[in-house]
Design a protein around this motif. Sequence first.
Motif, PDB file in Angstrom:
ATOM      1  N   ASN B  74       0.829  -1.238   0.080  1.00 39.84           N
ATOM      2  CA  ASN B  74       0.082  -0.025   0.050  1.00 39.84           C
ATOM      3  C   ASN B  74       0.766   1.242  -0.140  1.00 39.84           C
ATOM      4  O   ASN B  74       0.665   2.321  -0.633  1.00 39.84           O
ATOM      5  N   VAL B  75       1.841   1.429   0.916  1.00 39.73           N
ATOM      6  CA  VAL B  75       2.863   2.447   0.733  1.00 39.73           C
ATOM      7  C   VAL B  75       3.531   2.486  -0.523  1.00 39.73           C
ATOM      8  O   VAL B  75       3.606   3.715  -1.080  1.00 39.73           O
ATOM      9  N   GLY B  76       3.968   1.510  -1.163  1.00 36.67           N
ATOM     10  CA  GLY B  76       4.423   1.588  -2.575  1.00 36.67           C
ATOM     11  C   GLY B  76       3.697   2.386  -3.727  1.00 36.67           C
ATOM     12  O   GLY B  76       4.079   2.879  -4.319  1.00 36.67           O
ATOM     13  N   ARG B  77       2.295   2.165  -3.380  1.00 37.18           N
ATOM     14  CA  ARG B  77       1.268   2.770  -4.209  1.00 37.18           C
ATOM     15  C   ARG B  77       1.318   4.118  -4.326  1.00 37.18           C
ATOM     16  O   ARG B  77       1.280   4.948  -5.281  1.00 37.18           O
ATOM     17  N   ALA B  78       1.484   4.730  -2.969  1.00 41.59           N
ATOM     18  CA  ALA B  78       1.464   6.012  -3.050  1.00 41.59           C
ATOM     19  C   ALA B  78       2.533   6.930  -3.195  1.00 41.59           C
ATOM     20  O   ALA B  78       2.733   8.143  -3.233  1.00 41.59           O
ATOM     21  N   ILE B  79       3.842   6.176  -3.494  1.00 41.90           N
ATOM     22  CA  ILE B  79       5.186   6.969  -3.440  1.00 41.90           C
ATOM     23  C   ILE B  79       5.228   6.912  -5.446  1.00 41.90           C
ATOM     24  O   ILE B  79       5.238   5.907  -5.922  1.00 41.90           O
ATOM     25  N   PRO B  80       5.306   7.921  -5.883  1.00 37.36           N
ATOM     26  CA  PRO B  80       5.325   8.242  -7.407  1.00 37.36           C
ATOM     27  C   PRO B  80       6.710   7.690  -7.759  1.00 37.36           C
ATOM     28  O   PRO B  80       7.753   8.144  -7.433  1.00 37.36           O
ATOM     29  N   THR B  81       6.475   6.794  -9.029  1.00 39.44           N
ATOM     30  CA  THR B  81       8.002   6.188  -9.461  1.00 39.44           C
ATOM     31  C   THR B  81       8.698   7.125 -10.065  1.00 39.44           C
ATOM     32  O   THR B  81       9.829   7.168  -9.886  1.00 39.44           O
ATOM     33  N   PHE B  82       8.199   8.110 -10.524  1.00 36.58           N
ATOM     34  CA  PHE B  82       8.944   9.282 -11.344  1.00 36.58           C
ATOM     35  C   PHE B  82       9.772  10.085 -10.071  1.00 36.58           C
ATOM     36  O   PHE B  82      10.798  10.282 -10.480  1.00 36.58           O
ATOM     37  N   ALA B  83       9.096  10.305  -9.241  1.00 39.26           N
ATOM     38  CA  ALA B  83       9.503  11.041  -8.180  1.00 39.26           C
ATOM     39  C   ALA B  83      11.055  10.255  -7.593  1.00 39.26           C
ATOM     40  O   ALA B  83      11.930  10.645  -7.341  1.00 39.26           O
ATOM     41  N   VAL B  84      10.757   8.834  -7.441  1.00 39.04           N
ATOM     42  CA  VAL B  84      11.793   8.004  -6.837  1.00 39.04           C
ATOM     43  C   VAL B  84      12.901   7.999  -7.821  1.00 39.04           C
ATOM     44  O   VAL B  84      14.079   8.171  -7.482  1.00 39.04           O
ATOM     45  N   LEU B  85      12.824   7.913  -9.169  1.00 36.01           N
ATOM     46  CA  LEU B  85      13.557   7.970 -10.097  1.00 36.01           C
ATOM     47  C   LEU B  85      14.611   9.174  -9.868  1.00 36.01           C
ATOM     48  O   LEU B  85      15.830   9.260 -10.223  1.00 36.01           O
ATOM     49  N   VAL B  86      13.911  10.189 -10.192  1.00 39.93           N
ATOM     50  CA  VAL B  86      14.565  11.663 -10.066  1.00 39.93           C
ATOM     51  C   VAL B  86      15.505  11.683  -8.859  1.00 39.93           C
ATOM     52  O   VAL B  86      16.549  12.358  -8.819  1.00 39.93           O
ATOM     53  N   LEU B  87      14.811  11.453  -7.704  1.00 37.56           N
ATOM     54  CA  LEU B  87      15.585  11.777  -6.400  1.00 37.56           C
ATOM     55  C   LEU B  87      16.758  10.768  -6.560  1.00 37.56           C
ATOM     56  O   LEU B  87      17.964  11.246  -5.953  1.00 37.56           O
ATOM     57  N   ALA B 174      12.772   6.300 -18.738  1.00 36.21           N
ATOM     58  CA  ALA B 174      13.352   7.227 -19.811  1.00 36.21           C
ATOM     59  C   ALA B 174      13.074   8.769 -19.571  1.00 36.21           C
ATOM     60  O   ALA B 174      14.149   9.557 -20.264  1.00 36.21           O
ATOM     61  N   LEU B 175      12.029   8.991 -18.644  1.00 31.90           N
ATOM     62  CA  LEU B 175      12.072  10.394 -18.552  1.00 31.90           C
ATOM     63  C   LEU B 175      13.315  10.995 -17.800  1.00 31.90           C
ATOM     64  O   LEU B 175      13.411  12.144 -17.842  1.00 31.90           O
ATOM     65  N   ALA B 176      13.734  10.045 -16.759  1.00 34.55           N
ATOM     66  CA  ALA B 176      14.919  10.432 -16.172  1.00 34.55           C
ATOM     67  C   ALA B 176      16.172  10.011 -16.784  1.00 34.55           C
ATOM     68  O   ALA B 176      17.327   9.845 -15.928  1.00 34.55           O
ATOM     69  N   GLY B 177      16.398   9.850 -18.226  1.00 29.37           N
ATOM     70  CA  GLY B 177      17.559   9.570 -18.678  1.00 29.37           C
ATOM     71  C   GLY B 177      17.769   7.942 -18.750  1.00 29.37           C
ATOM     72  O   GLY B 177      18.943   7.897 -19.256  1.00 29.37           O
ATOM     73  N   GLY B 178      16.898   7.133 -18.419  1.00 27.20           N
ATOM     74  CA  GLY B 178      17.182   5.782 -18.563  1.00 27.20           C
ATOM     75  C   GLY B 178      17.128   5.124 -19.694  1.00 27.20           C
ATOM     76  O   GLY B 178      16.638   5.948 -20.681  1.00 27.20           O
ATOM     77  N   GLY B 179      17.498   3.998 -20.012  1.00 26.42           N
ATOM     78  CA  GLY B 179      17.442   3.404 -21.285  1.00 26.42           C
ATOM     79  C   GLY B 179      15.953   2.649 -21.480  1.00 26.42           C
ATOM     80  O   GLY B 179      15.438   2.645 -20.652  1.00 26.42           O
ATOM     81  N   GLY B 180      15.847   2.005 -22.558  1.00 31.99           N
ATOM     82  CA  GLY B 180      14.815   0.988 -22.749  1.00 31.99           C
ATOM     83  C   GLY B 180      13.847   2.080 -23.777  1.00 31.99           C
ATOM     84  O   GLY B 180      14.107   3.119 -24.132  1.00 31.99           O
ATOM     85  N   LEU B 181      12.705   1.202 -24.271  1.00 32.41           N
ATOM     86  CA  LEU B 181      11.738   1.610 -24.971  1.00 32.41           C
ATOM     87  C   LEU B 181      11.035   2.937 -24.804  1.00 32.41           C
ATOM     88  O   LEU B 181      10.709   3.807 -25.725  1.00 32.41           O
TER      89      LEU B 181
END
Lengths: 226, 228
Positions: B74-87, B174-181
């Motif tokens: 449940n905690v995992g769902r509340a944390i934005p993936t994008f925010a973690v990637l940029v942090l 990819a938004l934070a500069g990672g590789g992939g599609l």
Amino acid sequence: MTAPPDDCLARNEWICGEYLSTRRDILLDAVGQHLQLTAFSVLIGLALAVPLAVLARRWGWAAGPVLALTTVLYTIPSLAMFSLLLPAYGLSAALVVAGLVLYSLTLLVRNILAGLRAVPEETRQAARGMGYGPIRLLLTVELPLALPAAMAGLRIATVSAVSLATVGAIVGFGGLGNLIYSGMNTFFKAQVLTASVLCVLIAVVADLLLLGVQWLITPWTRAARA
Amino acid sequence: MDPGGPGVNTLADAWDWLTDSANWAGDAGVWHRLTQHLVLTVVCLVISCLIALPVALVLGHLGKGGALAVNISNVGRAIPTFAVLVLLLLTPIGKWGEGPTVVALVLFAVPPLLTNAYVGMREVDRDVVRASRGMGMTGRQMLWQVEVPLAMPMILNGVRIAAVQLVATATIAALAGGGGLGRIITAGFNLASTPQVVAGAVLVAVFALLVEAVFEVAERLAPKRGAR
């Protein structure tokens, strides 16, 4: 010549009170946009999900395709979903709302349908025996009994929408996501951390509010336990 | 004038983009991005399983830590993936190339694995577990010969959810500069090329649906226990 200011902004620290006081307007605007995007998406999703779930419950054959479609929609990653909607909506807030509606819809339909299916057959028969017609049965017996499951779905949908809205930054309408995106490009640590924390806070507060609403509108679940 | 409307036109342009072999070759080409996406997904799935499954199996076997195992998703769902990637990108980890992506992917794949495996272990019929104890099985034997086989459908369900989550998170990376599609999509936005954005999105969607389908087929083909 004046010396450059030596505050936490100049030192690019993660936690910076100076940032909160000098950029308050930007933060409030972003929070406002974030709340609007999330609220519109979840409400539109709810308005579409209730009739879909009721129809899928009424006509058994419709349930399979509806659930399969929701699984497909939910599997498509958010960035791809927003991109697929680009030709239809262009770079607009409507694009982000449309994408989030599709995710909310998916979660809500599944949960409401599960709630409707969990209504005991005896309860339905008792209501029919008391002379309830199909509409009255649905509105006063089946839907209220499906409320706990529906509210669980609404909470998951809302928390997911708050978190996914940040990806809307790709089209410039991501609420706090915009601040994270621009903070990333300028390596502005305080901005990224503040926006991220605010985003999690919004999700937690929204979840608690919905939990409170559920507590208020389902008094019978408390009476049964007491 | 375009008789089919702008939507049809864009789809045709996206199709042209996809069928142009020049877009499939090279470092920014589809084949390279697809390989990156696949490698990231598989490597992170293996790492996440190695971290989450032993913990979940031991906690489930001992019947401890349930609140933690269930709430963590449940905690995992509340944390934005994008925010973690940029942090992560702005921390020292950001200097190791794909480091932030790998760490973020693992962080988001662990909760569903942990929760599903734990719940699966706890849902094993207690009578069966007591019977195996009565037969003189040791704790280790009970774990491997009784509990894990019976919990396997739930464990695999967790792996499936984690895999789909990994594909989605790798796209946002990819938004934070990672590789992939996802890079095909972000590059399309930077070029203001709607056909490329749509083509990239179609590739990502097909990739995600294929991953889901692979697990669906695997579940159907898996031998059903108790069917004898």
